[in-house]
Design an enzyme around this catalytic site. Structure first.
Site, PDB file in Angstrom:
ATOM      1  N   HIS A   1      -5.609  -3.703  -1.657  1.00 59.01           N
ATOM      2  CA  HIS A   1      -5.269  -2.794  -2.636  1.00 59.01           C
ATOM      3  C   HIS A   1      -5.060  -3.307  -4.187  1.00 59.01           C
ATOM      4  O   HIS A   1      -4.791  -2.397  -4.962  1.00 59.01           O
ATOM      5  CB  HIS A   1      -3.790  -2.064  -2.140  1.00 59.01           C
ATOM      6  CG  HIS A   1      -4.218  -1.318  -1.039  1.00 59.01           C
ATOM      7  ND1 HIS A   1      -4.665   0.000  -0.979  1.00 59.01           N
ATOM      8  CD2 HIS A   1      -3.917  -1.520   0.450  1.00 59.01           C
ATOM      9  CE1 HIS A   1      -4.838   0.656   0.223  1.00 59.01           C
ATOM     10  NE2 HIS A   1      -4.094  -0.379   1.062  1.00 59.01           N
TER      11      HIS A   1
ATOM     12  N   SER B   1       0.639  -1.210  -0.071  1.00 60.76           N
ATOM     13  CA  SER B   1      -0.019  -0.046  -0.018  1.00 60.76           C
ATOM     14  C   SER B   1       0.766   1.257  -0.092  1.00 60.76           C
ATOM     15  O   SER B   1       0.410   2.414  -0.467  1.00 60.76           O
ATOM     16  CB  SER B   1      -0.907  -0.031   1.304  1.00 60.76           C
ATOM     17  OG  SER B   1      -0.104  -0.085   2.407  1.00 60.76           O
TER      18      SER B   1
ATOM     19  N   LYS C   1     -12.485  -0.661  -0.079  1.00 63.87           N
ATOM     20  CA  LYS C   1     -11.297   0.148  -0.912  1.00 63.87           C
ATOM     21  C   LYS C   1     -12.460   0.081  -2.453  1.00 63.87           C
ATOM     22  O   LYS C   1     -13.172   0.784  -2.535  1.00 63.87           O
ATOM     23  CB  LYS C   1     -10.098  -0.577  -0.906  1.00 63.87           C
ATOM     24  CG  LYS C   1      -9.596  -0.087   0.607  1.00 63.87           C
ATOM     25  CD  LYS C   1      -7.923  -0.838   0.598  1.00 63.87           C
ATOM     26  CE  LYS C   1      -7.158  -0.397   1.634  1.00 63.87           C
ATOM     27  NZ  LYS C   1      -7.846  -0.663   2.831  1.00 63.87           N
TER      28      LYS C   1
END
Length: 396
Positions: free
Chosen positions: A211, A183, A242
């Site tokens: 991610h 990340s 996310k």
């Protein structure tokens, strides 16, 4: 009794402030999106959210969440195995498993809980966990909760990983744990090479897709798609917070017996309330959307290439990225804070990252590109970076 401890805390906080490392939160009074409104009424372009596919304010997901509340209520008031499981929970778990091409999935309140609850039920003192040095804090904490032996290899360094696997050869079971996308740097774990080593040394493979899912791979299905590793990765963890809508909720998905045992023994699953119906309903709808079209993923990838190339042409030091994360390297912690503050004055919302979030001397502005960003948003951000960069002597 609190007096001495209070003084200790005050001194610690004052030291953080004096070092320029104090984290100040900015209040947003609008929905999450490419443009946000702050509490003082000013507007800013947001380049520091994990809203990779721009779904955090999706009208379709909002409507699905409302419909789920109307039909199934606000909250579950229970854990799953008592009376907290609805048919929709299983429907979402099946959608997760279908997306990652696995046998089954299990939902958690967050991916932090998924990672915190994945190792301890599966492994014991006679086993080994081999973890990438840049893995997320949730994986690190999950490893700490497990009694298995611990090995750590340098980030994405296959020679060092092989060294650890050789050292762990006498252990009963071995598992390699890695982020899919790291990340802070934005680099992707070389999953094909990791799987090759896992097969050579008879190890399991676990990857956190928080991610990477929705971002990497030809259609955004994550590292298994990017490296053609379907069937070679035993455990995936990830989040709905996310790319998958930006709310809350995590999951573990993988081989059937692994998921079955986690349902029996994973403590964050057994002792946390079930995800509320609105989150589950929106999650189901989100996976339907991603099946219908790859347009959001394609746009997000185009934005990454455009932004990265323009920033490098302007002279900024950008870490190599294959994801939606562009790390603009500044190296100095205080500089990263001051740079972010000046960007805010230009109407661009970014955050400086510094130790302990990143290693000492590796401070940066982490820019996160979204499908919600239009070309004009990218141009405004690039122009602001260039202006502030020149003012602060970062670029010429």
């Amino acid at each position: 009794m609190y007096g001495k401890f209070q003084k200790h805390l005050q001194d610690t906080l004052a030291g953080i402030e004096a070092d320029g490392l104090y984290k100040h939160e900015r209040n947003i009074v609008s929905a999450q999106g490419a443009e946000i409104t702050l509490q003082d009424g000013s507007k800013a372009l947001n380049f520091c959210a994990n809203n990779y596919l721009g779904l955090a304010d999706s009208p379709r997901l909002i409507e699905a969440a409302k419909k789920a509340m109307d039909e199934r209520g606000y909250g579950m008031s229970s854990v799953r195995f008592i009376c907290g499981t609805q048919d929709r929970h299983r429907e979402l778990e099946k959608a997760v498993a279908d997306y990652f091409k696995t046998d089954d999935a299990i939902l958690y309140a967050a991916c932090f809980d998924a990672n915190g609850g994945v190792f301890e039920p599966l492994l014991g003192p006679e086993d080994a966990i081999i973890s990438d040095s840049l893995n997320h804090a949730s994986i690190i904490d999950g490893v700490r909760l497990c009694k298995a032996k611990r090995f750590r290899y340098a980030n994405a360094d296959m020679a060092d990983l092989e060294r650890c696997l050789q050292e762990a050869r006498e252990c009963r079971f071995r598992i390699i744990a890695t982020d899919g996308v790291f990340s802070m740097d934005g680099n992707v774990a070389p999953m094909d090479k990791i799987c090759d080593l896992a097969e050579k040394y008879d190890a399991l493979v676990m990857v956190d897709e928080s991610h990477s899912a929705g971002v990497v791979g030809k259609t955004g299905h994550g590292v298994a798609e990017q490296f053609d590793c379907y069937g070679r990765i035993d455990i995936f963890t990830g989040t709905l917070g996310k790319a998958f809508g930006g709310a809350v909720g995590g999951f573990t998905t993988g081989r059937q017996e692994i998921i079955d045992l986690l349902r029996q023994r994973s403590r964050p699953y057994l002792f946390s309330n079930s995800l509320p119906p609105m989150i589950v309903g929106a999650g189901i709808e989100m996976f339907k959307m991603l099946k219908e079209s790859n347009a959001l993923h394609d746009k997000q990838q185009e934005n990454v290439v455009y932004f990265r190339d323009k920033m490098m042409a302007a002279g900024f030091d950008i870490k190599p990225t294959q994801s939606a994360i562009c790390a603009v390297m500044l190296y100095d912690a205080r500089l990263s804070q001051e740079f972010a503050a000046k960007m805010a004055e230009e109407g661009i919302f970014v955050t400086g990252f510094y130790y302990p979030v990143v290693p000492q001397g590796q401070a940066r502005i982490r820019v996160q590109l979204s499908a919600a960003h239009e070309k004009e948003h990218l141009d405004r951000a690039i122009a602001a970076f260039v202006k502030v960069g020149k003012e602060m002597g970062v670029i010429k």
